[in-house]
Write a protein that holds these residues in place. Sequence first.
Motif, PDB file in Angstrom:
ATOM      1  N   HIS A 201       0.677  -1.241   0.004  1.00  0.00           N
ATOM      2  CA  HIS A 201       0.014   0.032  -0.166  1.00  0.00           C
ATOM      3  C   HIS A 201       0.977   1.311  -0.005  1.00  0.00           C
ATOM      4  O   HIS A 201       0.443   2.300  -0.747  1.00  0.00           O
ATOM      5  CB  HIS A 201      -0.892  -0.109   1.217  1.00  0.00           C
ATOM      6  CG  HIS A 201      -1.918  -1.139   1.219  1.00  0.00           C
ATOM      7  ND1 HIS A 201      -2.731  -1.487   0.095  1.00  0.00           N
ATOM      8  CD2 HIS A 201      -2.167  -2.089   2.031  1.00  0.00           C
ATOM      9  CE1 HIS A 201      -3.697  -2.432   0.574  1.00  0.00           C
ATOM     10  NE2 HIS A 201      -3.178  -3.003   1.768  1.00  0.00           N
ATOM     11  N   THR A 235      -5.356   4.487   3.579  1.00  0.00           N
ATOM     12  CA  THR A 235      -6.348   3.836   4.265  1.00  0.00           C
ATOM     13  C   THR A 235      -6.177   2.348   4.595  1.00  0.00           C
ATOM     14  O   THR A 235      -6.359   1.683   5.921  1.00  0.00           O
ATOM     15  CB  THR A 235      -7.689   3.968   3.836  1.00  0.00           C
ATOM     16  OG1 THR A 235      -7.916   5.537   3.791  1.00  0.00           O
ATOM     17  CG2 THR A 235      -8.887   3.364   5.127  1.00  0.00           C
ATOM     18  N   ASP A 236      -5.822   1.541   3.482  1.00  0.00           N
ATOM     19  CA  ASP A 236      -5.656   0.197   3.477  1.00  0.00           C
ATOM     20  C   ASP A 236      -4.349   0.064   4.233  1.00  0.00           C
ATOM     21  O   ASP A 236      -4.214  -1.020   5.078  1.00  0.00           O
ATOM     22  CB  ASP A 236      -5.349  -0.402   2.183  1.00  0.00           C
ATOM     23  CG  ASP A 236      -6.741  -0.306   1.474  1.00  0.00           C
ATOM     24  OD1 ASP A 236      -7.634  -0.547   2.155  1.00  0.00           O
ATOM     25  OD2 ASP A 236      -6.712  -0.428   0.170  1.00  0.00           O
ATOM     26  N   ALA A 239      -5.232   0.227   8.142  1.00  0.00           N
ATOM     27  CA  ALA A 239      -5.870  -1.010   8.427  1.00  0.00           C
ATOM     28  C   ALA A 239      -4.999  -2.323   8.778  1.00  0.00           C
ATOM     29  O   ALA A 239      -5.215  -3.078   9.857  1.00  0.00           O
ATOM     30  CB  ALA A 239      -7.102  -1.319   7.386  1.00  0.00           C
ATOM     31  N   ALA A 240      -4.089  -2.465   7.823  1.00  0.00           N
ATOM     32  CA  ALA A 240      -3.112  -3.439   7.970  1.00  0.00           C
ATOM     33  C   ALA A 240      -2.301  -3.220   9.218  1.00  0.00           C
ATOM     34  O   ALA A 240      -1.924  -4.162  10.119  1.00  0.00           O
ATOM     35  CB  ALA A 240      -2.318  -3.432   6.664  1.00  0.00           C
ATOM     36  N   ARG A 242      -3.159  -1.679  11.824  1.00  0.00           N
ATOM     37  CA  ARG A 242      -3.911  -1.994  13.019  1.00  0.00           C
ATOM     38  C   ARG A 242      -4.222  -3.327  13.242  1.00  0.00           C
ATOM     39  O   ARG A 242      -4.185  -3.908  14.518  1.00  0.00           O
ATOM     40  CB  ARG A 242      -5.380  -1.162  12.934  1.00  0.00           C
ATOM     41  CG  ARG A 242      -5.364   0.066  12.945  1.00  0.00           C
ATOM     42  CD  ARG A 242      -6.821   0.966  13.089  1.00  0.00           C
ATOM     43  NE  ARG A 242      -6.662   2.321  12.934  1.00  0.00           N
ATOM     44  CZ  ARG A 242      -7.145   3.005  11.771  1.00  0.00           C
ATOM     45  NH1 ARG A 242      -7.437   2.375  10.766  1.00  0.00           N
ATOM     46  NH2 ARG A 242      -6.848   4.320  12.009  1.00  0.00           N
ATOM     47  N   ARG A 243      -4.231  -4.115  12.243  1.00  0.00           N
ATOM     48  CA  ARG A 243      -4.488  -5.578  12.390  1.00  0.00           C
ATOM     49  C   ARG A 243      -3.021  -6.091  12.896  1.00  0.00           C
ATOM     50  O   ARG A 243      -3.122  -7.004  13.852  1.00  0.00           O
ATOM     51  CB  ARG A 243      -4.777  -6.344  10.974  1.00  0.00           C
ATOM     52  CG  ARG A 243      -4.892  -7.657  11.058  1.00  0.00           C
ATOM     53  CD  ARG A 243      -5.696  -8.149   9.631  1.00  0.00           C
ATOM     54  NE  ARG A 243      -4.790  -8.107   8.549  1.00  0.00           N
ATOM     55  CZ  ARG A 243      -5.001  -7.126   7.671  1.00  0.00           C
ATOM     56  NH1 ARG A 243      -6.060  -6.547   7.801  1.00  0.00           N
ATOM     57  NH2 ARG A 243      -4.114  -7.122   6.621  1.00  0.00           N
ATOM     58  N   THR A 256      -6.783 -12.043   7.860  1.00  0.00           N
ATOM     59  CA  THR A 256      -7.955 -12.101   7.622  1.00  0.00           C
ATOM     60  C   THR A 256      -8.521 -13.053   6.880  1.00  0.00           C
ATOM     61  O   THR A 256      -7.706 -13.279   5.728  1.00  0.00           O
ATOM     62  CB  THR A 256      -8.851 -10.737   7.189  1.00  0.00           C
ATOM     63  OG1 THR A 256      -8.314 -10.307   5.949  1.00  0.00           O
ATOM     64  CG2 THR A 256      -8.740  -9.641   8.318  1.00  0.00           C
TER      65      THR A 256
END
Length: 389
Positions: A201, A235-236, A239-240, A242-243, A256
């Motif tokens: 990303h 944004t992606d 999110a990665a 945060r995961r 996921t």
Amino acid sequence: MDRLLTALRAPLFIALGLAAVYALQTAPFLYYGLRPSELAMQLFILPTCVAAVICFKRPVLAVVIASIAAGFGTVFARAYHVSEPTFLSPLTPVETVAFLIIIMTVVFFGEPGAVVLEVGLLCLSATFALLFREYVNLYSSVLRLNFALCVAVVAVAVMVSIYFRARANMRRRELSAAVTDAQRAERVELARELHDVVAHHVTGMVVQAQAAMAVSDNDPLAAHRLLPGIVNSGTDALAAMRRLVGTLRESEPLYTATTDLQADVRAAVDRAAQAGVPARLRMELPASVPQEVGRSVLRLVQESLTNVYKHANSPTDVAVELTSTPATLRLTVRDDGRGGRVVPVGGSGGYGLVGMRERVELLGGLFSAGEVDGGWQVLAELPLGGDAR
């Protein structure tokens, strides 16, 4: 056996066991009555039992107490003609059991040099009891037989302790190796996720930002059209990240689950196209793809397209093909770059191909990557039967 060793380490268990032996030892005397000298002899037997109870916490003190108590007990028994029952040694049954507990504990937990001194002191005390606790002929065969029996009992106790010590050390080494392997596997998995997803990303953001800068002077609207792609990539990436943080904090699954491989791969190709990569997709997938295979295929597609972002020299066509046979799933990503690889801004860590090869080999597949007709091709074949290594 492990449970037994754990129980033996409990002082209460040892105390109860010695109390039972002591009760059996003294029961006949209590029935017929104890003479004053026999009653006084118990003052030298009981400290040895106490030493066995504390030997796990204070082994050196236990050895000293047991040796001194047995020595003074021998002197007292000789002086006052006290005759006590014996068992496998010149000592009373409860003293013998206490001595064996102390010897095994010292051998199991002690340092080699200290073990020799401590066991030697206990053996010296027992030998002193053999020679002087009762009136015996120092040259008799009975004395030699009793001495051989004592040596055999001590040797068996020492060898058993050495065996269990070796087993305990082996288990510790195996546990340490297992922990190290698990930590390494976890680090490798995190590194793959960082490289394959977050870096993917971030690379898209950099490429689109560079394109926007290049066209902003001549065509501001074109630069503006690239901004949504930069926002989506950012944004992606968040999110990665945060995961990953959730994985480290709460042991959540790192990846996921892929429920729709076609949609995920199509989305990855569309994002690459939005970033300026002339990608086209052809898919012929079976009705069902194992979850691990689907997840790895998605990461391979993402990493291959990231490499096109970073390294391809002016490609005009990037073909992503997913085909299958009854036994395998085949992925091909090929660009028509003009030869030579571009060094990206910020350099390259060189871990992308390594990570892709590891993913494929972990699932028992085949992987290759290299230049083909001036461009670059990534080829992976993954077994659909889940033949993971």
